[in-house]
Design a protein around this motif. Structure first.
Motif, PDB file in Angstrom:
ATOM      1  N   ASN A 256      37.368  68.029 -59.834  1.00  0.00           N
ATOM      2  CA  ASN A 256      37.745  66.507 -60.111  1.00  0.00           C
ATOM      3  C   ASN A 256      37.859  65.819 -60.557  1.00  0.00           C
ATOM      4  OD1 ASN A 256      35.335  66.992 -57.948  1.00  0.00           O
ATOM      5  ND2 ASN A 256      33.820  66.910 -59.836  1.00  0.00           N
ATOM      6  N   PRO A 257      39.837  66.166 -60.759  1.00  0.00           N
ATOM      7  CA  PRO A 257      40.847  65.567 -62.083  1.00  0.00           C
ATOM      8  C   PRO A 257      40.998  64.063 -61.144  1.00  0.00           C
ATOM      9  CG  PRO A 257      41.567  67.009 -60.721  1.00  0.00           C
ATOM     10  CD  PRO A 257      40.267  66.990 -59.551  1.00  0.00           C
ATOM     11  N   GLY A 258      40.628  63.328 -60.235  1.00  0.00           N
ATOM     12  CA  GLY A 258      40.665  61.989 -60.725  1.00  0.00           C
ATOM     13  C   GLY A 258      41.745  61.911 -59.467  1.00  0.00           C
ATOM     14  N   THR A 259      42.628  61.715 -59.513  1.00  0.00           N
ATOM     15  CA  THR A 259      44.517  61.024 -58.088  1.00  0.00           C
ATOM     16  C   THR A 259      45.096  61.605 -59.671  1.00  0.00           C
ATOM     17  OG1 THR A 259      42.781  59.669 -57.134  1.00  0.00           O
ATOM     18  CG2 THR A 259      45.287  59.372 -57.533  1.00  0.00           C
TER      19      THR A 259
ATOM     20  N   GLY B 243      40.440  64.997 -66.904  1.00  0.00           N
ATOM     21  CA  GLY B 243      41.030  66.277 -66.270  1.00  0.00           C
ATOM     22  C   GLY B 243      41.672  66.506 -66.935  1.00  0.00           C
ATOM     23  N   ARG B 244      42.130  67.567 -66.785  1.00  0.00           N
ATOM     24  CA  ARG B 244      43.139  68.797 -67.512  1.00  0.00           C
ATOM     25  C   ARG B 244      44.051  69.723 -66.434  1.00  0.00           C
ATOM     26  NH1 ARG B 244      40.568  71.567 -72.116  1.00  0.00           N
ATOM     27  NH2 ARG B 244      42.480  73.110 -71.782  1.00  0.00           N
ATOM     28  N   LEU B 245      45.325  69.725 -67.145  1.00  0.00           N
ATOM     29  CA  LEU B 245      46.219  71.234 -66.562  1.00  0.00           C
ATOM     30  C   LEU B 245      46.136  71.947 -67.851  1.00  0.00           C
ATOM     31  CD1 LEU B 245      48.801  71.600 -64.420  1.00  0.00           C
ATOM     32  CD2 LEU B 245      49.759  70.078 -65.864  1.00  0.00           C
TER      33      LEU B 245
ATOM     34  N   THR C 241      47.751  69.876 -71.068  1.00  0.00           N
ATOM     35  CA  THR C 241      47.337  69.239 -71.463  1.00  0.00           C
ATOM     36  C   THR C 241      45.766  67.979 -70.739  1.00  0.00           C
ATOM     37  OG1 THR C 241      48.179  66.188 -70.963  1.00  0.00           O
ATOM     38  CG2 THR C 241      48.096  67.615 -69.106  1.00  0.00           C
ATOM     39  N   SER C 242      45.689  67.694 -71.086  1.00  0.00           N
ATOM     40  CA  SER C 242      43.854  66.673 -70.937  1.00  0.00           C
ATOM     41  C   SER C 242      44.228  65.011 -70.938  1.00  0.00           C
ATOM     42  CB  SER C 242      42.629  67.183 -71.941  1.00  0.00           C
ATOM     43  OG  SER C 242      42.962  66.747 -73.679  1.00  0.00           O
ATOM     44  N   TYR C 243      43.673  64.519 -70.256  1.00  0.00           N
ATOM     45  CA  TYR C 243      43.695  63.120 -69.541  1.00  0.00           C
ATOM     46  C   TYR C 243      41.724  62.191 -69.587  1.00  0.00           C
ATOM     47  CZ  TYR C 243      43.808  64.402 -64.715  1.00  0.00           C
ATOM     48  OH  TYR C 243      43.540  65.292 -63.947  1.00  0.00           O
ATOM     49  N   SER C 244      41.770  61.015 -69.871  1.00  0.00           N
ATOM     50  CA  SER C 244      41.378  60.528 -69.191  1.00  0.00           C
ATOM     51  C   SER C 244      41.928  58.524 -69.619  1.00  0.00           C
ATOM     52  CB  SER C 244      39.853  60.013 -70.242  1.00  0.00           C
ATOM     53  OG  SER C 244      38.597  59.475 -69.898  1.00  0.00           O
TER      54      SER C 244
ATOM     55  N   THR D  64      42.444  57.901 -73.161  1.00  0.00           N
ATOM     56  CA  THR D  64      43.596  59.014 -73.562  1.00  0.00           C
ATOM     57  C   THR D  64      44.396  59.667 -73.056  1.00  0.00           C
ATOM     58  OG1 THR D  64      41.674  60.609 -74.525  1.00  0.00           O
ATOM     59  CG2 THR D  64      42.683  58.231 -76.279  1.00  0.00           C
ATOM     60  N   GLN D  65      45.591  60.219 -73.573  1.00  0.00           N
ATOM     61  CA  GLN D  65      45.918  61.932 -73.133  1.00  0.00           C
ATOM     62  C   GLN D  65      46.910  62.279 -74.370  1.00  0.00           C
ATOM     63  OE1 GLN D  65      48.924  61.757 -69.485  1.00  0.00           O
ATOM     64  NE2 GLN D  65      50.023  62.472 -70.916  1.00  0.00           N
ATOM     65  N   CYS D  66      45.658  63.894 -74.268  1.00  0.00           N
ATOM     66  CA  CYS D  66      46.479  64.846 -75.105  1.00  0.00           C
ATOM     67  C   CYS D  66      47.817  65.508 -74.535  1.00  0.00           C
ATOM     68  CB  CYS D  66      45.424  64.915 -75.810  1.00  0.00           C
ATOM     69  SG  CYS D  66      44.518  63.971 -77.040  1.00  0.00           S
ATOM     70  N   VAL D  67      48.734  66.523 -75.725  1.00  0.00           N
ATOM     71  CA  VAL D  67      48.684  67.803 -75.437  1.00  0.00           C
ATOM     72  C   VAL D  67      48.668  69.244 -76.270  1.00  0.00           C
ATOM     73  CG1 VAL D  67      50.613  66.447 -73.595  1.00  0.00           C
ATOM     74  CG2 VAL D  67      51.352  67.077 -75.887  1.00  0.00           C
TER      75      VAL D  67
END
Length: 269
Positions: free
Chosen positions: A142-145, A257-259, A83-86, A66-69
């Motif tokens: 540690n937000p991934g790639t 992670g998130r921005l 935004t956050s994402y997994s 999922t991803q959210c804004v």
């Protein structure tokens, strides 16, 4: 409709080639819904004056998760959002596949969602109009790639609409994590906006130019015209092209992670 083109990348370690309307005056700050009212459906949008936030999971078939804004505030041309994402690889997804690009959009993105006149776009490259932008953000540990980047869309006419594919794309990478790398091959380097950038060139049916900052930052004040002019001087981009859209957000290859954008603005002319 494809909301954003597939693009591969290359990892740093192995070097593999991959790849509306304005409602309130500038002096008024508008408090928005915040993270508690986040939107998590693919391609959900949130209008913020002349901009909108796009929950752009454009490569969904390559991703699971999922991803959210969400939006935080707007004061004139300055906005705050997050935004956050997994996201992980689907059965057909690879580590080098970009899965999403949650971003703010100013102007064209396969059409126009807010008042076109308010965006002050398109802008002809040869007219040398200043396109001044400021962006301050944070990235989770540690937000991934992933990367944090601007994305500029260009056309050969000033009347581009939903049916018109871009002729050129210019990305400006401010921050990259987890081995994320740009499309194509290294062309050269340039000093702009007080930093050194490596230039990469690629082609996915339109030309893609990526400026990758040699050192990560979470704060930038730039004139985006400097970057298009750097391409003109190298005879990579025609002065007769039009910048139709300006986006800013995070490309996610994989990870959680998130921005958080503390402040972001674009002012033209």
């Amino acid at each position: 409709m494809s909301h954003r083109r597939p693009r591969l990348t290359r990892t740093a370690k192995i070097g593999a080639a991959a790849v509306t309307a304005l409602a309130i005056g500038a002096s008024v700050t508008v408090a928005m819904a915040g993270e508690e009212a986040k939107k998590c459906t693919d391609f959900d949008t949130i209008t913020l004056g002349k901009y909108y936030v796009n929950n752009n999971v454009w490569n969904r078939e390559k991703a699971t998760g999922t991803q959210c804004v969400w939006d935080n505030s707007r004061s004139g041309s300055t906005i705050s959002w997050g935004t956050s994402y997994s996201l992980a690889n689907s059965g057909t997804g690879k580590d080098y596949d970009v899965k999403s690009y949650a971003s703010t959009v100013l102007g064209w993105h396969w059409g126009w969602k807010t008042d076109k006149a308010a965006t002050q776009l398109p802008v002809r490259v040869g007219d040398r109009k200043p396109v001044k932008t400021s962006w301050e953000f944070s990235v989770s540990s540690n937000p991934g790639t992933m990367n944090v980047a601007y994305d500029l869309w260009l056309h050969n006419k000033n009347t581009a609409d939903w049916q018109d594919q871009p002729t050129d794309e210019v990305m400006i990478w401010l921050n990259s994590q987890g081995g994320a790398g740009p499309l194509g091959t290294k062309y050269g380097s340039v000093s702009l906006g007080g930093a050194m950038w490596d230039i990469y060139t690629g082609d996915i049916g339109w030309k893609v130019y990526s400026f990758v900052r040699r050192t990560n930052t979470t704060k930038a004040t730039l004139n985006l015209d400097d970057f298009t002019q750097a391409l003109v001087r190298r005879k990579l981009l025609s002065s007769d092209k039009y910048v139709s859209g300006i986006e800013a957000g995070t490309e996610v290859f994989k990870g959680t992670g998130r921005l958080d954008t503390k402040s972001y603005s674009v002012d033209i002319g």
